[in-house]
Design an enzyme around this catalytic site. Structure first.
Site, short mmCIF file in Angstrom:
data_model
loop_
_atom_site.label_atom_id
_atom_site.label_comp_id
_atom_site.label_asym_id
_atom_site.label_seq_id
_atom_site.Cartn_x
_atom_site.Cartn_y
_atom_site.Cartn_z
N GLU A 128 0.64 -1.07 -0.07
CA GLU A 128 -0.15 -0.15 -0.03
C GLU A 128 0.90 1.22 0.10
OE1 GLU A 128 -3.60 0.42 -0.46
OE2 GLU A 128 -3.34 -1.66 -0.61
N SER A 402 -27.37 -25.85 -26.23
CA SER A 402 -28.27 -25.61 -27.17
C SER A 402 -29.01 -24.59 -27.00
CB SER A 402 -29.09 -26.82 -27.63
OG SER A 402 -28.50 -27.77 -28.35
#
Length: 883
Positions: A128, A402
């Protein structure tokens, strides 16, 4: 000038001007006017000086304002340092404004500095704020870099925040990302640095930052994600996992997004290695660990929907989880409590899912949308869903099989105006370049579009996409909201061949366009958000856009209703009109006929829903024996209850709808005559023959009944007047009749005469035959996929059996006997053989069966085939790009 004249000029200056100008020399004109003033030119130098002074003034004003804010940092810090929030908790409501949840914070007492291992502190500093120990609360270098990015983006996009600034933000009350909020944050950060040591600041930071959802502080995070309250017991990979989260607490949550969390963890470990905190070996070992912790269950009703809504608030409104937790917002969602509870109850019932072979459960996902406004009324992304857990609604992408055919082939074909639902399309065995899909039911010269969709034949879908152009279908599906990669732009897309797959949210949203008559709205879970002052800060956009013609949506609905009434989706029938489509993805393993994914996507006039089932990580041991009827049955069970709370409606029908009428056949009801039968003991085949009907293109359907059975069952279909029954068993007596089916009018003739045959063990023995004419010889063929054994209970159209193959829809083609075994059909087809029957070993290459779920397929390909193509009906390619 005399004193007297001067006095006169002062009293009347105009007299002097007239007198002075009256001479007419160089100084003036004949009228005695004054000389004209010369205009100053606007030079570049003047412009630059003007800009300089304006800029300097603006800078001075800004510095003055900033100085005022900075000087107030001590005051702001003293006032707010003990406050995490002063707002009431954020509240979440359902669609009727009933309160369903509050975001209460999970915060454990702070951990003292000496009880936080140095490795934890180093991990957060490395990730950080690597210059944490060098700056005084504000890192000018990071601010400069962030400012440059902000200028390029023309907005505040880059934080440039130090650890101290992040801590300051957590104790500052305003959540807006503006210059003055940022300046105030910096002022508090500098005040913190003056009052606290670096270690104190880092300790406060670790005890107060958000770690996803309502989890705050390093100890709470350790307990939540690893079940570990003693921080000294955390391993390096666990520490790096936690250090990865501040960048995006929701995105890098290991429970919710384990893969993204692992990826970000690798970045943290690399930074720690580069800055000398760990060795190369430690880095590599920690990178390789997979996250598999399951936290204790904390039951919260409607948790999946709540989490989805919070994610939407972050994505669409830009709120962070921290903002939502402490901002005192009111979030009004679209959730239907009764529908959500019905879905949760269905997922909790293990009888609705196929039993797993081990402790890895068969999973599922479901989304229900109100198509009239796009609102999501219910959803669930898995069984035993945990708070902020992994959701398959959006997190899992699988081949739709499908169920994608309507979106990429049939609807765009209708939209083109070249076809109607009664149009005849090709159903012949063929290749498209190097891509060679196959049918389960066999083949015929042609078939109506409606029947092809009802039976879920593969060849017509690929043929249609090829006719209209692959790019047309590709763009049409994208317009409906499907996330497609450029590599998906090929013919195998017609059968579900996708590089990354799709999810239930996308599929449900896409199908809403059929239900609404061609209009699409983006699905959403939040109607509106109010801030702590009661002001509405967000409101859903329910604007619809037309994505297809009304006639296209109408025809698709008509065809997909037939899928549910008499096709592969019969298990989804309820007491409301239903239109939908099944989908199944085969295993992709040679000789393994089980399935990876099963789908049903359907809609009533009121609601649209999508269901997916399968294993999270399918392999040879973790595949489904059942096919899409399992998903269709689940859909029907849930929707039967959900729609009861919605007034019944009808599907929309366009005004003045005119569709071309199909050409009538010569005699649409002409029955078959002259049926005869004989048993050939040498091949074990009952040979059948009959007289052809006069109408061209008729399909012959052969029905059979064994003497112990009460009803006739459809055995097979063929386009030629003759066929062989290979499945007759010695010692049994069979009765047969044949009908003619006319696809143009979708009518079936009356039965032919009936014949009976006793199957003896040694010699041919026809028992009865109205005609002595021998059966015609049928030339051999190398395709055996038309030979289909009925699955489930014989003759019972709803019997699924263990393998889900009992819905006996008619196969399309009969083929003669052959010594080679036929490939195992997909269980998605109602007439499929039991899943345990092995497929042809090389069918994946020769018949185009589906490839594995990951990696690149082996299929045919010059860019046309994705995955391994198709081996059987509704068995679609999974991932990878063929050839």
């Amino acid at each position: 000038m005399s004193r007297e004249e001067l006095s006169r000029v002062k009293r009347n200056p105009s007299v002097y001007r007239r007198e002075a100008g009256g001479g007419g020399g160089k100084g003036g004109g004949g009228n005695g006017g004054p000389p004209k003033k010369k205009k100053k030119r606007l030079t570049r130098k003047r412009v630059l000086w003007t800009l300089f002074f304006a800029t300097a003034l603006a800078v001075l004003l800004a510095m003055g304002g900033y100085l005022f804010i900075t000087l107030s940092g001590e005051k702001l810090l003293n006032e707010n340092q003990d406050k995490l929030t002063v707002n009431p908790p954020t509240k979440i409501y359902d669609r009727n404004a009933n309160l369903i949840a509050e975001l209460s914070l999970e915060k454990i007492d702070p951990v003292e500095s000496e009880k936080i291992p140095d490795l934890i502190k180093q991990a957060f500093v490395a990730t950080e704020d690597k210059r944490f120990y060098e700056h005084k609360g504000v890192d000018l270098w990071s601010i400069g870099r962030a400012a440059a990015k902000d200028v390029v983006a023309r907005s505040m996009v880059e934080g440039g925040s130090t650890i101290t600034q992040q801590l300051a933000k957590n104790i500052f009350l305003t959540r807006d990302k503006t210059f003055f909020r940022k300046a105030t944050e910096m002022s508090i950060a500098m005040a913190l640095e003056r009052q606290k040591t670096k270690d104190q600041i880092l300790t406060m930071y670790l005890n107060r930052i958000n770690f996803g959802g309502t989890v705050y502080g390093i100890k709470a995070a350790s307990e939540r994600y690893f079940g570990q309250s003693d921080l000294n017991q955390l391993k390096l990979w666990q520490i790096a996992t936690l250090a990865a989260m501040p960048k995006g607490p929701s995105r890098y949550n290991p429970l919710k997004n384990p893969e993204l969390s692992k990826e970000r963890r690798g970045v943290v470990l690399e930074l720690m290695y580069q800055q000398g905190y760990i060795t190369e070996q430690e880095r590599d070992e920690a990178k390789a660990v997979n996250y598999n912790y399951k936290p204790p269950e904390k039951k919260q009703k409607y948790q999946a929907f709540i989490d989805f809504a919070i994610d939407e608030a972050e994505d669409k409104f830009g709120l962070t989880e921290d903002d939502l937790n402490i901002g005192g917002y009111k979030i009004y969602t679209t959730m239907d409590k009764d529908a959500q509870q019905t879905v949760e109850d269905a997922f909790a019932d293990s009888d609705n899912f196929e039993k797993s072979v081990d402790d890895k459960p068969v999973q599922g996902s479901m989304v229900i949308i109100n198509q009239d406004n796009g609102s999501i009324v219910a959803l669930l992304g898995g069984r035993n869903y945990e708070k902020k857990g992994y959701s398959r609604v959006t997190g899992s992408r699988r081949s739709p099989g499908s169920s994608i055919k309507p979106l990429v082939a049939y609807a765009p074909a209708l939209e083109s105006g070249k076809f109607t639902m009664e149009s005849s399309v090709s159903n012949e065995k063929q290749c498209f370049g190097d891509y060679c899909p196959t049918n389960l039911h066999g083949y015929s010269k042609s078939i109506s579009m409606s029947e092809a969709l009802t039976k879920s034949e593969n060849i017509p879908a690929v043929w249609l996409l090829n006719e209209i152009g692959v790019n047309t279908g590709f763009k049409f599906a994208r317009q409906l909201g499907l996330t497609l990669s450029d590599t998906d732009n090929n013919l195998s897309l017609a059968l579900g061949g996708m590089e990354k797959g799709t999810n239930t949210l996308e599929m449900a949203q896409a199908y809403t366009a059929f239900a609404t008559g061609g209009e699409l709205r983006e699905a959403y879970a939040i109607k509106s958000i109010q801030d702590s002052s009661g002001s509405t800060v967000y409101k859903a956009d329910t604007t619809a856009k037309r994505v297809m013609k009304e006639s296209t949506a109408y025809q698709m609905t008509e065809m997909m209703q037939e899928v549910v009434q008499s096709g592969t989706g019969r298990k989804a029938r309820i007491d409301r009109p239903v239109a939908g489509k099944t989908g199944t993805t085969q295993s992709g393993y040679s000789g393994v006929s089980s399935n990876r994914d099963v789908w049903f996507v359907g809609y009533t006039p009121e609601l649209t829903a999508a269901v997916w089932m399968g294993y999270d990580d399918p392999d040879r041991q973790h595949l489904l024996k059942n096919s899409s009827p399992l998903a269709a049955a689940f859909w029907g069970k849930v929707m039967e209850k959900v729609v009861q709370n919605y007034p019944a409606k009808s599907f929309p029908k366009p005004d003045n709808l005119k569709l071309p009428s199909p050409s009538p056949t010569e005699n649409p009801n002409e029955p078959v005559t002259g049926l005869s039968a004989s048993y050939d003991a040498s091949t074990g085949t009952v040979n059948l023959a009959w007289q052809p009907v006069a109408a061209a293109g008729a399909e012959y359907r052969i029905y059979r009944k064994e003497s112990s059975e009460s009803d006739f069952t459809l055995l097979l279909s063929t386009m030629t007047p003759g066929a062989g029954d290979l499945s007759a068993m010695a010692g049994l007596t069979y009765e047969y009749y044949v009908t003619a089916y006319y696809s143009d009018t979708q009518t079936e003739s009356d039965p032919s005469n009936k014949v009976t045959v006793l199957v003896e063990g040694a010699s041919p023995s026809p028992s009865a035959s109205p005609s002595a004419s021998p059966p015609p010889s049928v030339p051999p063929t190398d395709d055996q996929s038309g030979v289909v054994q009925p699955g489930g209970e014989q003759g019972n159209p709803d019997a699924g059996g263990e393998n889900g193959g009992g819905e006996n829809t008619p196969p399309a083609v009969s083929v003669p006997p052959s010594p080679s075994p036929s490939p195992s059909p997909s269980a998605d087809d109602p007439a499929a053989a039991p899943a345990a029957e092995p497929a042809t070993p090389d069918s994946g290459a020769k018949e185009g069966q589906t490839g594995p779920a990951s990696g690149r397929g082996k299929g045919q390909g010059n860019g046309q085939g994705n995955g391994n193509g198709l081996g059987v009906e509704d068995a679609q390619p999974v991932d990878g790009l063929g050839g």
